[in-house]
Design an enzyme around this catalytic site. Structure first.
Site, short mmCIF file in Angstrom:
data_model
loop_
_atom_site.label_atom_id
_atom_site.label_comp_id
_atom_site.label_asym_id
_atom_site.label_seq_id
_atom_site.Cartn_x
_atom_site.Cartn_y
_atom_site.Cartn_z
CE LYS A 107 -3.79 -2.25 1.82
NZ LYS A 107 -4.85 -2.17 3.17
CG ASP B 145 0.18 -14.01 36.45
OD1 ASP B 145 -0.79 -13.63 36.42
OD2 ASP B 145 0.31 -14.62 37.92
#
Length: 632
Positions: free
Chosen positions: A26, A494
């Site tokens: 693009k 975590d």
């Protein structure tokens, strides 16, 4: 100094699609400034630049080189070049050989003093899971071609390192300290200025005095450089405490790098001086903003005003259109004496430099900490591994000390990993300073953050109702820390608000990354256990224990939800068994009242069923940055 150095319309190849197709390519409007390489959407019909699509900090660039053209490629993709940084290669296609050469030359000039420049690179493209030049199938694989020493990099800021082995050579850890030949120990003689005082805490240290000049002798360790002072004394200094001589705005106390709008307002209001000011990075890449505190304008408590520093077509800087300057320091000096349309002249410098940044460890090559050097002050809390205390190292340096209770972790494995974890250094990660292994139980010593745990801060520490910008800035901090971990192929496992901390300036930092691997508690390590972070886990972890950077992405979406609910418990009406069942069948968290649709859209993108369809942390950081710019 003109803010924009080069601008051009290039074709960019997307790195995110799994298969290469015409949709990857693009047109983007590229802008090179003194600090960043930015690219924007481009409206070809109107010839106008639109929204920011991404940016690369110049200091993170490791290599700029041409790319060998693919067979039968379209004419518009003949003149390819690559910009390699932490996230991998950015592929850009220029329209002519002359334009490509111009951009490569200028980029190399700007990054030649970077710390971690490459000596090997891939001369061909990464396509559909393979390097075309060497057929390696790992995107982070070491390059297969040695860079020419005349390429503009080899004699940069002490950047020489021995060539790491390619996969066909003897395998070694990428984290091993580089062994620099004796002849290359003093390659640059670079001059730097100290931004902070730093005492010589260890025998190999060199004391830094703010605003004094030093000569750098060896930069083989990216975090601790060997340097010489004006008296001939030599030793190691933290590299993030100094800037190169003549390095633009970094020389000035009024420039507060890495300070966002909310943090600026907090600093200015705390100082509470009419005319207090700072210059900070704008949320728009490559731009700067003057933040001013004024007690005029009818607000008895004072208010903060933000003025964007603008540029004229010929590169002059101004706040008031009639007063243009060649440099930003000249502009600031003028407005320190003249208000010129502002609420007040710039009277008092307010800086975030009173609090020095964390260092990667407490000294050069120091990871084992003598427990007799630690003083315990107060208990901060109790975590998975044991008690955490606020303490002092050598009676002066604030630290957090995690005291590991016996049997809580696989200690020998962790000690080896700690040497690696100390090399991880980012402004949005809690810095690991070292470990004490000569005590009855291991101590983990880290950076101390005065505002404590993010979860507690959300629930109790915010003194006033937070703005949407303030909450989004917290999310941005976490996304940038996690993007760094992602670039190092590090999985947290975590991620949650309870495992982030907040410093005195309001910056959020991620902590305890990777520690869950060393937990010996079955209830914590098994998804059937009551301590397992079920509420932050995606279906592939709940059902199959498949951890990856994409499971961290899911957890980040839940953390965003925690931030926008000011610390509520996710799925608060459900128990763990119900969550496993219902999340696996498509249940997702609701949109928090404080989150707009676009914020919730970012959260939802983290909770896609298919892990490989979730964004990367780098993409999330860009999305949050773009939204911040819209909100401001």
């Amino acid at each position: 100094m003109c803010d924009s150095i080069l601008e051009d319309i290039f074709i960019k190849r997307s790195q995110q699609r799994r298969k290469t197709s015409p949709l990857n390519y693009k047109e983007r409007w590229f802008i090179l400034t003194w600090d960043k390489l930015c690219y924007y959407d481009y409206d070809a019909d109107k010839g106008k630049r639109k929204g920011l699509r991404g940016s690369v900090d110049l200091e993170k660039i490791k290599c700029v080189e041409t790319v060998q053209t693919e067979a039968n490629c379209p004419r518009e993709r003949i003149y390819a070049f690559q910009v390699i940084y932490d996230e991998g290669p950015l592929y850009i296609f220029a329209k002519t050989e002359e334009v490509r050469a111009q951009w490569i030359k200028k980029l190399k000039e700007l990054v030649q003093t970077n710390k971690d420049l490459m000596q090997k690179y891939h001369p061909c493209f990464w396509i559909d899971g393979t390097w075309l030049c060497c057929q390696q199938e790992v995107k982070q694989a070491m390059g297969c071609k040695v860079l020419n020493k005349q390429n503009g990099f080899a004699y940069g800021r002490g950047s020489y390192k021995p060539l790491p082995p390619t996969p066909s050579e003897e395998k070694s850890s990428p984290w091993s300290p580089p062994q620099v030949p004796e002849s290359d120990k003093h390659p640059s003689g670079m001059k730097v200025i100290a931004q902070y005082n730093h005492p010589a805490m260890m025998s190999q240290d060199l004391e830094l005095q703010k605003d004094e000049e030093y000569t750098v002798l060896d930069t083989s360790n990216p975090n601790w450089w060997k340097a010489r002072d004006k008296y001939g004394n030599e030793g190691y200094i933290p590299s993030n405490y100094v800037v190169t001589v003549g390095n633009g705005l970094d020389r000035h106390d009024w420039y507060c790098k890495n300070t966002n709008r909310s943090q600026a307002e907090k600093l200015l209001k705390t100082e509470n001086k009419d005319g207090g000011f700072m210059v900070r990075d704008s949320s728009k890449p490559g731009k700067y903003t003057v933040s001013l505190f004024t007690k005029g304008g009818g607000d008895s408590g004072g208010s903060c005003k933000h003025y964007n520093i603008c540029t004229t077509p010929n590169g002059m800087f101004y706040l008031a259109e009639k007063h243009n300057f060649n440099t930003i320091p000249e502009l600031i000096n003028y407005h320190q004496h003249n208000s010129a349309g502002m609420f007040s002249r710039l009277k008092y410098i307010v800086s975030n430099r009173a609090r020095p940044p964390s260092t990667a460890g407490l000294g050069y090559d120091m990871w084992e900490i003598d427990p007799s050097c630690l003083t315990f002050i107060r208990v901060l809390g109790t975590g998975q591994f044991g008690v955490v205390q606020h303490g002092k190292w050598n009676g002066q340096h604030d630290v957090a000390i995690k005291m590991i209770k016996p049997g809580a972790m696989s200690e020998d494995d962790f000690i080896e990993e700690a040497k690696v974890m100390m090399m991880l250094h980012h402004e949005n990660l809690v810095q690991l300073y070292g470990v004490c292994t000569k005590t009855s139980s291991i101590y983990i010593v880290t950076e101390f953050l005065s505002n404590g745990c993010l979860l507690t801060y959300l629930r109790e520490g915010l003194r006033q109702h937070p703005t949407s910008v303030q909450l989004l800035e917290m999310c941005k901090d976490v996304s940038e820390g996690m993007a760094y971990l992602e670039s190092k192929q590090y999985i947290h496992r975590d991620l949650a608000a309870r495992n982030c901390c907040v410093d005195g300036n309001g910056t959020v930092k991620v902590t305890d990354f990777g520690l869950s691997r060393y937990v010996l508690d079955d209830e914590y390590t098994s998804s059937a256990g009551s301590k397992f972070p079920v509420r932050w886990s995606p279906p592939e972890v709940l059902l199959y224990c498949r951890f990856s950077s994409k499971s961290d992405i899911w957890a980040y979406g839940v953390l965003m939800w925690e931030v926008y609910t000011l610390g509520k418990l996710p799925y608060e009406q459900l128990n763990n068994n119900d969550i496993v069942s219902q999340v696996s069948r498509g249940l997702r968290l609701y949109r928090p009242q404080m989150a707009c649709e676009k914020v919730h859209g970012i959260m939802a993108s983290c909770w896609l069923d298919k892990a490989d369809e979730r964004p990367t942390f780098q993409e999330l950081a860009f999305s949050v940055q773009d939204l911040l710019y819209e909100l401001q």
